[in-house]
Design a protein around this motif. Structure first.
Motif, short mmCIF file in Angstrom:
data_model
loop_
_atom_site.label_atom_id
_atom_site.label_comp_id
_atom_site.label_asym_id
_atom_site.label_seq_id
_atom_site.Cartn_x
_atom_site.Cartn_y
_atom_site.Cartn_z
N LYS A 121 108.63 17.90 30.65
CA LYS A 121 109.78 17.05 30.36
C LYS A 121 110.84 17.86 29.63
N VAL A 122 112.10 17.59 29.97
CA VAL A 122 113.23 18.20 29.29
C VAL A 122 113.64 17.30 28.13
N LEU A 123 113.77 17.88 26.97
CA LEU A 123 114.12 17.12 25.75
C LEU A 123 113.11 16.02 25.47
N GLY A 124 111.90 16.20 26.00
CA GLY A 124 110.86 15.22 25.77
C GLY A 124 111.04 13.93 26.52
N LEU A 125 112.07 13.84 27.39
CA LEU A 125 112.38 12.58 28.06
C LEU A 125 112.39 12.68 29.58
N PHE A 126 113.05 13.70 30.10
CA PHE A 126 113.31 13.76 31.54
C PHE A 126 112.28 14.63 32.25
N PRO A 127 111.64 14.08 33.28
CA PRO A 127 110.62 14.85 34.01
C PRO A 127 111.22 16.11 34.61
N SER A 128 110.47 17.20 34.56
CA SER A 128 110.90 18.46 35.15
C SER A 128 109.71 19.13 35.81
N THR A 129 110.02 19.95 36.80
CA THR A 129 108.98 20.69 37.51
C THR A 129 109.35 22.16 37.55
N LYS A 130 108.42 23.01 37.16
CA LYS A 130 108.62 24.46 37.21
C LYS A 130 107.65 25.05 38.22
N ILE A 131 108.19 25.85 39.14
CA ILE A 131 107.36 26.47 40.17
C ILE A 131 107.42 27.99 40.00
N THR A 132 106.27 28.62 40.04
CA THR A 132 106.18 30.08 39.91
C THR A 132 105.24 30.62 40.98
N LEU A 133 105.37 31.92 41.24
CA LEU A 133 104.46 32.57 42.18
C LEU A 133 103.06 32.62 41.59
N ALA A 134 102.05 32.49 42.48
CA ALA A 134 100.67 32.53 42.01
C ALA A 134 99.80 33.47 42.86
N SER A 135 100.40 34.17 43.81
CA SER A 135 99.64 35.10 44.64
C SER A 135 100.56 36.23 45.07
N GLU A 136 99.97 37.20 45.78
CA GLU A 136 100.74 38.34 46.29
C GLU A 136 101.19 38.12 47.73
N ARG A 137 100.94 36.93 48.28
CA ARG A 137 101.21 36.75 49.72
C ARG A 137 102.70 36.82 50.04
N ARG A 138 103.56 36.32 49.15
CA ARG A 138 104.99 36.42 49.42
C ARG A 138 105.42 37.88 49.52
N SER A 139 104.89 38.72 48.66
CA SER A 139 105.24 40.14 48.71
C SER A 139 104.83 40.76 50.04
N ALA A 140 103.68 40.35 50.56
CA ALA A 140 103.23 40.87 51.86
C ALA A 140 104.16 40.41 52.97
N LEU A 141 104.61 39.15 52.90
CA LEU A 141 105.54 38.64 53.90
C LEU A 141 106.88 39.37 53.83
N ILE A 142 107.36 39.61 52.62
CA ILE A 142 108.61 40.36 52.44
C ILE A 142 108.48 41.75 53.05
N SER A 143 107.33 42.38 52.89
CA SER A 143 107.11 43.71 53.46
C SER A 143 107.22 43.67 54.98
N ASP A 144 106.68 42.62 55.60
CA ASP A 144 106.78 42.47 57.05
C ASP A 144 108.24 42.29 57.49
#
Length: 227
Positions: A121-144
């Motif tokens: 939540k932002v400011l303890g009131l507004f719902p928020s979602t944070k997305i981050t990388l969790a694997s190396e698969r995107r890096s492999a796709l970028i290499s391709d």
């Protein structure tokens, strides 16, 4: 989707959304045109599975379902069900299934372990979602993608499809830190958009269908109004 059985090979639509994810900002590039891109990727997945065929219909390319049984993956089910009722122009399929794909495909990437999603939540009131990388698969796709656009290698059909969709979305310049943007990259991406996929695109009926679907998705994404 926690109990969903995942195929070992991720779908093209999964690869495409994962490529569009921007790790530095935690956002997805090309949101205003995302439903065209994801819809086209789903049609490419069905083509790769041999479950749709493309045929010229006047000025348009029509897609029809082939084969029996359920769709090869739950993410492909809405498009497969729609096409099972009647053949449709590519643009009609994109408009029908594309707008509902972002959430389920993102859920799949989280469930597969390629992305991590944190609710807060932002400011303890507004719902928020944070997305981050969790694997190396995107890096492999970028290499391709780099190998095809910079090193001149002939991409596999599924990689060619993702690159053509990224190019059509207008987002490739945003990848400059990973894939240096320039005239050579632009030209090669345009070639892939227009169906220059090498010998694979002429030797296989499945790849020819993939190619036709992607080319018509590119037309829709670049010509029709963007939301």
């Amino acid at each position: 989707m926690s109990g969903e059985h995942l195929s070992e090979q991720p779908l093209i639509v999964e690869d495409t959304l994962l490529l569009l994810f921007q790790p530095d900002s935690g956002t997805i590039a090309g949101e205003n045109i995302l439903f065209y891109v994801l819809g086209g990727a789903v049609l490419a997945d069905l083509a790769l599975a041999g479950r749709v065929e493309a045929e010229e219909h006047g000025l348009f390319t029509r897609v029809r379902a082939v084969g029996e049984g359920d769709a090869p993956d739950p993410l492909l089910e809405p498009a497969w069900t729609s096409l099972s009722k009647k053949p449709q122009d590519v643009q009609a399929v994109l408009a029908g299934v594309g707008p509902r794909l972002r959430g389920p495909v993102l859920d799949r990437l989280v469930h597969r372990g390629d992305l991590h999603r944190t609710e807060g939540k932002v400011l303890g009131l507004f719902p928020s979602t944070k997305i981050t990388l969790a694997s190396e698969r995107r890096s492999a796709l970028i290499s391709d993608v780099r190998a095809a656009l910079i090193d001149g290698e002939t991409p596999a059909p599924r990689t060619a499809a993702s690159i053509a969709l990224l190019s059509a979305s207008g987002t490739l310049p945003q990848f400059h830190a990973e894939i240096p943007w320039g005239s050579d990259v632009y030209t090669r991406a345009q070639e892939l958009e227009s169906g220059d996929w090498g010998a694979a695109a002429t030797s296989s009926a499945v790849v020819r269908t993939m190619n036709a679907v992607i080319m018509n998705t590119v037309i829709a994404a670049t010509v029709l109004p963007r939301l």
